[in-house]
Design a protein around this motif. Sequence first.
Motif, PDB file in Angstrom:
ATOM      1  N   VAL A   1      -0.292   3.681 -54.719  1.00 32.36           N
ATOM      2  CA  VAL A   1      -0.909   4.826 -54.055  1.00 32.36           C
ATOM      3  C   VAL A   1      -0.131   5.185 -52.794  1.00 32.36           C
ATOM      4  CG1 VAL A   1      -2.995   5.641 -52.882  1.00 32.36           C
ATOM      5  CG2 VAL A   1      -3.184   4.299 -54.984  1.00 32.36           C
ATOM      6  N   ILE A   2       0.142   6.480 -52.628  1.00 35.94           N
ATOM      7  CA  ILE A   2       0.801   7.004 -51.440  1.00 35.94           C
ATOM      8  C   ILE A   2      -0.274   7.359 -50.411  1.00 35.94           C
ATOM      9  CG2 ILE A   2       2.242   8.874 -50.536  1.00 35.94           C
ATOM     10  CD1 ILE A   2       3.400   9.156 -53.374  1.00 35.94           C
ATOM     11  N   PRO A   3      -0.107   6.983 -49.142  1.00 32.08           N
ATOM     12  CA  PRO A   3      -1.103   7.348 -48.132  1.00 32.08           C
ATOM     13  C   PRO A   3      -1.382   8.850 -48.131  1.00 32.08           C
ATOM     14  CG  PRO A   3       0.435   5.764 -47.218  1.00 32.08           C
ATOM     15  CD  PRO A   3       0.987   6.160 -48.564  1.00 32.08           C
ATOM     16  N   GLY A   4      -2.665   9.203 -48.089  1.00 31.93           N
ATOM     17  CA  GLY A   4      -3.066  10.607 -48.111  1.00 31.93           C
ATOM     18  C   GLY A   4      -4.179  10.821 -49.118  1.00 31.93           C
ATOM     19  N   GLY A   5      -4.235  12.028 -49.665  1.00 32.33           N
ATOM     20  CA  GLY A   5      -5.271  12.348 -50.640  1.00 32.33           C
ATOM     21  C   GLY A   5      -6.654  12.241 -50.029  1.00 32.33           C
ATOM     22  N   GLY A   6      -7.655  11.903 -50.870  1.00 27.42           N
ATOM     23  CA  GLY A   6      -9.017  11.719 -50.387  1.00 27.42           C
ATOM     24  C   GLY A   6      -9.910  12.888 -50.689  1.00 27.42           C
ATOM     25  N   GLY A   7     -10.892  13.142 -49.808  1.00 24.84           N
ATOM     26  CA  GLY A   7     -11.869  14.195 -50.019  1.00 24.84           C
ATOM     27  C   GLY A   7     -12.870  14.223 -48.880  1.00 24.84           C
ATOM     28  N   LEU A   8     -14.005  14.879 -49.116  1.00 26.03           N
ATOM     29  CA  LEU A   8     -15.053  15.017 -48.107  1.00 26.03           C
ATOM     30  C   LEU A   8     -16.215  14.079 -48.416  1.00 26.03           C
ATOM     31  CD1 LEU A   8     -15.151  18.929 -47.819  1.00 26.03           C
ATOM     32  CD2 LEU A   8     -13.866  17.304 -46.394  1.00 26.03           C
ATOM     33  N   VAL A   9     -16.925  13.648 -47.365  1.00 26.78           N
ATOM     34  CA  VAL A   9     -18.070  12.757 -47.537  1.00 26.78           C
ATOM     35  C   VAL A   9     -19.237  13.237 -46.677  1.00 26.78           C
ATOM     36  CG1 VAL A   9     -16.702  10.721 -48.102  1.00 26.78           C
ATOM     37  CG2 VAL A   9     -17.239  11.208 -45.721  1.00 26.78           C
ATOM     38  N   ASP A  10     -20.443  12.790 -47.048  1.00 26.81           N
ATOM     39  CA  ASP A  10     -21.629  13.127 -46.268  1.00 26.81           C
ATOM     40  C   ASP A  10     -21.888  12.052 -45.210  1.00 26.81           C
ATOM     41  OD1 ASP A  10     -22.757  10.953 -47.574  1.00 26.81           O
ATOM     42  OD2 ASP A  10     -23.947  12.169 -48.957  1.00 26.81           O
ATOM     43  N   ALA A  11     -23.079  12.089 -44.612  1.00 28.61           N
ATOM     44  CA  ALA A  11     -23.401  11.164 -43.516  1.00 28.61           C
ATOM     45  C   ALA A  11     -23.473   9.715 -43.976  1.00 28.61           C
ATOM     46  CB  ALA A  11     -24.723  11.572 -42.874  1.00 28.61           C
ATOM     47  N   SER A  12     -23.608   9.481 -45.286  1.00 30.91           N
ATOM     48  CA  SER A  12     -23.674   8.113 -45.802  1.00 30.91           C
ATOM     49  C   SER A  12     -22.335   7.623 -46.344  1.00 30.91           C
ATOM     50  CB  SER A  12     -24.724   8.021 -46.920  1.00 30.91           C
ATOM     51  OG  SER A  12     -24.277   8.703 -48.083  1.00 30.91           O
TER      52      SER A  12
END
Length: 285
Positions: A149-160
């Motif tokens: 895995v290359i550092p980066g990517g991801g997404g959005l999350v809620d308060a939990s």
Amino acid sequence: MKLLKKLACAAAIAMSMGTVHAQSVINDWQFSPNGTGFAGSQQINEYLDVNGNAFIQLTPTGPNSFSFTEHAVFNIVQADSRGQLFPVNYPGGNITATFEATGTGTFNGSFTFSSGTIRMYQNPANGQYASAAGFYGANLGNQISVFDVIPGGGGLVDASGSPTGNGQVTVFARAEAGALDAGYFFRENGQDLSLESILGFAFTNANPLLDPTALQVQEIACQYAGFTGPGCPTGTYANAPGQYFFIGGNGQFKLGEVPEPGSLALFGIAMLGAGIVSRKRAMKA
């Protein structure tokens, strides 16, 4: 004025990332699910379909921040949603994958991956995925590829810390020459991709799995992730938002060209800039 500059910067970053990605994805490659070579391969217009489950463990690192580890298992039964099923139309071509990664994030903000590994397997035996063999049956047979895995990517999350925005998650990875087994992955002209360095792009829709089965808890959380909390090795398990939870997901896995050094630098800058913009937005919120 500063706000306008930041918005312009964010727009430029998004365009840069989109341009690099669009130039990198390989179309019309070939995949042989049972490893019989180019002659027995199927043309992949763009992606392999993936579906599976993941166990996420969060560790708070500040008032609004966290680090995380993820352990996931996936089943891959077709390409481009065309219905040419690998175990059915390609005997012995049961394709599965495991994914383990670490990263950081901000509650009610975004998260990003720091490191990790994607391993893909071809299992000649039918019906072992979602069983107690191995890790949920996802790591059996022949390991046919390893992507870092290359550092980066991801997404959005809620308060939990759970994925939001329809759970859209992106993973970028790279396999060096020799990290793909010969006989499985090919260019359209028949050249075996095992001889090259190659990129991998995973795009999934991940959403909370509120009621994981006892087998998923034992196989993915207890065994694969090494979780020792409620439900391991016995007892009643329940998701603990903000601490640990299961997600279910489905999506696509694509292959891509390794960019030229200049393009790769641009890609890294775009990823870094996107993270900075996201963090600033989260801090203001």
